[in-house]
Design a protein around this motif. Structure first.
Motif, PDB file in Angstrom:
ATOM      1  N   MET A   1       0.832  -1.174   0.000  1.00 18.27           N
ATOM      2  CA  MET A   1       0.000   0.000   0.000  1.00 18.27           C
ATOM      3  C   MET A   1       0.876   1.236   0.000  1.00 18.27           C
ATOM      4  N   PRO A   2       0.729   2.154  -0.952  1.00 15.07           N
ATOM      5  CA  PRO A   2       1.628   3.296  -1.028  1.00 15.07           C
ATOM      6  C   PRO A   2       1.358   4.292   0.059  1.00 15.07           C
ATOM      7  N   PRO A   3       2.352   5.092   0.469  1.00 16.28           N
ATOM      8  CA  PRO A   3       2.122   6.120   1.456  1.00 16.28           C
ATOM      9  C   PRO A   3       1.127   7.125   0.933  1.00 16.28           C
ATOM     10  N   VAL A   4       0.273   7.638   1.835  1.00 14.30           N
ATOM     11  CA  VAL A   4      -0.709   8.612   1.421  1.00 14.30           C
ATOM     12  C   VAL A   4      -0.130   9.993   1.465  1.00 14.30           C
ATOM     13  N   SER A   5       0.813  10.213   2.339  1.00 10.74           N
ATOM     14  CA  SER A   5       1.394  11.530   2.500  1.00 10.74           C
ATOM     15  C   SER A   5       2.894  11.393   2.608  1.00 10.74           C
ATOM     16  N   PRO A   6       3.654  12.311   2.016  1.00 11.08           N
ATOM     17  CA  PRO A   6       5.109  12.210   2.157  1.00 11.08           C
ATOM     18  C   PRO A   6       5.576  12.501   3.563  1.00 11.08           C
ATOM     19  N   ASP A   7       4.703  13.050   4.392  1.00 14.03           N
ATOM     20  CA  ASP A   7       5.114  13.450   5.727  1.00 14.03           C
ATOM     21  C   ASP A   7       4.802  12.406   6.782  1.00 14.03           C
ATOM     22  N   ARG A   8       3.811  11.549   6.540  1.00 10.50           N
ATOM     23  CA  ARG A   8       3.425  10.552   7.530  1.00 10.50           C
ATOM     24  C   ARG A   8       3.358   9.205   6.849  1.00 10.50           C
ATOM     25  N   GLY A 325      -4.421   1.356  -3.895  1.00  3.68           N
ATOM     26  CA  GLY A 325      -3.727   2.441  -4.564  1.00  3.68           C
ATOM     27  C   GLY A 325      -3.605   2.199  -6.061  1.00  3.68           C
ATOM     28  N   PRO A 326      -3.524   3.261  -6.845  1.00  3.81           N
ATOM     29  CA  PRO A 326      -3.519   3.127  -8.311  1.00  3.81           C
ATOM     30  C   PRO A 326      -2.287   2.442  -8.868  1.00  3.81           C
ATOM     31  N   ASP A 327      -1.199   2.385  -8.089  1.00  2.00           N
ATOM     32  CA  ASP A 327       0.027   1.762  -8.590  1.00  2.00           C
ATOM     33  C   ASP A 327       0.003   0.241  -8.498  1.00  2.00           C
ATOM     34  N   ASP A 328      -0.957  -0.318  -7.757  1.00  2.00           N
ATOM     35  CA  ASP A 328      -1.029  -1.771  -7.663  1.00  2.00           C
ATOM     36  C   ASP A 328      -1.419  -2.326  -9.032  1.00  2.00           C
ATOM     37  N   ALA A 332      -5.954  -1.731 -12.098  1.00  2.00           N
ATOM     38  CA  ALA A 332      -6.448  -1.293 -13.412  1.00  2.00           C
ATOM     39  C   ALA A 332      -7.232  -2.385 -14.139  1.00  2.00           C
ATOM     40  N   PRO A 333      -6.737  -3.640 -14.210  1.00  2.00           N
ATOM     41  CA  PRO A 333      -7.543  -4.684 -14.861  1.00  2.00           C
ATOM     42  C   PRO A 333      -8.881  -4.909 -14.156  1.00  2.00           C
ATOM     43  N   ALA A 334      -8.874  -4.836 -12.824  1.00  2.00           N
ATOM     44  CA  ALA A 334     -10.125  -5.040 -12.096  1.00  2.00           C
ATOM     45  C   ALA A 334     -11.099  -3.896 -12.360  1.00  2.00           C
ATOM     46  N   ARG A 335     -10.585  -2.684 -12.479  1.00  2.00           N
ATOM     47  CA  ARG A 335     -11.476  -1.562 -12.822  1.00  2.00           C
ATOM     48  C   ARG A 335     -12.132  -1.786 -14.182  1.00  2.00           C
ATOM     49  N   ARG A 336     -11.361  -2.276 -15.150  1.00  2.00           N
ATOM     50  CA  ARG A 336     -11.939  -2.548 -16.472  1.00  2.00           C
ATOM     51  C   ARG A 336     -12.993  -3.645 -16.397  1.00  2.00           C
ATOM     52  N   GLU A 337     -12.700  -4.699 -15.619  1.00  2.00           N
ATOM     53  CA  GLU A 337     -13.672  -5.783 -15.453  1.00  2.00           C
ATOM     54  C   GLU A 337     -14.945  -5.282 -14.792  1.00  2.00           C
ATOM     55  N   LEU A 338     -14.790  -4.399 -13.802  1.00  2.00           N
ATOM     56  CA  LEU A 338     -15.976  -3.829 -13.139  1.00  2.00           C
ATOM     57  C   LEU A 338     -16.807  -3.029 -14.131  1.00  2.00           C
ATOM     58  N   ALA A 339     -16.147  -2.200 -14.929  1.00  2.00           N
ATOM     59  CA  ALA A 339     -16.883  -1.400 -15.917  1.00  2.00           C
ATOM     60  C   ALA A 339     -17.635  -2.307 -16.900  1.00  2.00           C
ATOM     61  N   ASN A 340     -16.984  -3.385 -17.357  1.00  2.00           N
ATOM     62  CA  ASN A 340     -17.645  -4.325 -18.266  1.00  2.00           C
ATOM     63  C   ASN A 340     -18.846  -4.980 -17.603  1.00  2.00           C
ATOM     64  N   ALA A 341     -18.711  -5.317 -16.323  1.00  2.00           N
ATOM     65  CA  ALA A 341     -19.812  -5.974 -15.617  1.00  2.00           C
ATOM     66  C   ALA A 341     -21.000  -5.024 -15.423  1.00  2.00           C
TER      67      ALA A 341
END
Length: 343
Positions: A1-8, A325-328, A332-341
């Protein structure tokens, strides 16, 4: 999971399986906010490595304290070595030399794979030696085999840079003349800057926000409702605070995980159209790093449902996408599958 903030630096959340085994397998473990905050608290109260004690032998009994907890103080190089491995005999003394040269800027934790085959299996080790880095409880791939000293120094410079970006005290970048250079001295003579100070590495990290500290304390106490209330209070004052938004989703995920029945997967498989059971089963799969299985379960359910029945399923998937996070690469493939469904 990527950091949400560069400070924390953002922690990842504990799965139903033990935190140590989860971290060792590199599982996503959505929201180990609780398990990792406990580790960070232990690390904060534990003494730093004593002078000359920058290399430690590790087994299952002390892995939590010497690797996971310690990695919240300084980066840890996890050296999986074997007495019968010629490459290990070349690499391990070099790692020890550089760790002592750095005087605590990082620690070498060595696992004898011959004496600890289960640990090697849990870490999915394919060759000896294998080196991982551990920063703030996160297992980071390193390299296999031995490296010549110049390349090893470059690897350690990168490790210290990554630790500095994660906000580890004692891991700020040294001044140019004191960095690890091929064949040169290590950053041993540069002490860590105190909180709030500035040095050649740049500005120090800002102080902790007491509002987040209070919310994390509630989470540490296992009071999910109070933690959610405190994060919601932050969002009431700062609706665009992305860190509080993600933390609130993580708290919701942790609360749901704490209420899962042990047989939820079997029950869900026996009732494929029970939306509530499918949502719970997907949570369990996601927490155990079965990411594609969780996505497939819910997208399949959306295909079988109609109209407003699909809304809570879509919302849960969107929550998963945001947590990962978007970098995982699986998002992206799951988002496309969701849109198709859906369409």
């Amino acid at each position: 999971m990527p950091p949400v903030s560069p400070d924390r630096p953002r922690s990842a959340a504990a799965a139903p399986s033990p935190a140590t085994a989860a971290a060792m397998t590199g599982a996503v473990d959505l929201a180990a906010v609780k398990a990792r905050s406990e580790a960070a608290a232990r690390a904060a109260s534990a003494p730093p490595p004593a002078g000359g004690q920058y290399v430690v032998a590790v087994d299952q009994a002390n892995f939590q304290a010497e690797v996971l907890d310690r990695s919240f103080q300084v980066p840890v190089l996890l050296d999986l070595a074997g007495a019968r491995s010629e490459a290990s005999q070349q690499l391990s003394p070099l790692l020890d030399k550089l760790a002592n040269e750095a005087r605590g800027r990082f620690v070498v934790a060595r696992i004898d794979v011959d004496g600890n085959p289960q640990m090697a299996q849990m870490l999915q080790v394919q060759a000896i030696p294998t080196v991982f880095a551990v920063i703030s409880g996160q297992l980071v791939p390193g390299f296999q085999g031995s490296l010549p000293e110049p390349q090893l120094r470059e690897f350690i410079v990168a490790l210290l840079d990554a630790a500095a970006q994660a906000g580890l005290s004692g891991s700020v970048a040294a001044a140019d003349g004191d960095q690890f250079e091929p064949g040169g001295p290590g950053p041993a003579d540069q002490p860590s800057s105190p909180a709030g100070a500035t040095d050649a590495a740049g500005p120090a990290q800002p102080p902790e926000d007491p509002r987040f500290s209070a919310a994390e304390q509630a989470l540490d106490d296992g009071d999910f409702d109070l933690a959610a209330e405190r994060y919601n209070a932050i969002l009431a004052a700062e609706p665009a605070n992305s860190e509080a938004q993600l933390a609130l989703r993580q708290v919701g995920m942790l609360k749901r995980l704490s209420q899962l029945a042990p047989d939820v997967l079997a029950r869900a498989d026996a009732a494929p159209d029970d939306a509530a059971l499918q949502l719970s089963a997907a949570d369990a799969e996601l927490a155990n790093n079965q990411i594609e299985a969780a996505f497939a379960r819910l997208i399949g359910l959306i295909r079988r449902l109609r109209g407003d029945e699909r809304s809570p399923i879509r919302e849960r998937l969107v929550e998963y996408f945001e947590l990962l996070g978007p970098d995982d690469p699986r998002v992206a493939p799951a988002r496309r599958e969701l849109a198709n469904a859906l369409f």
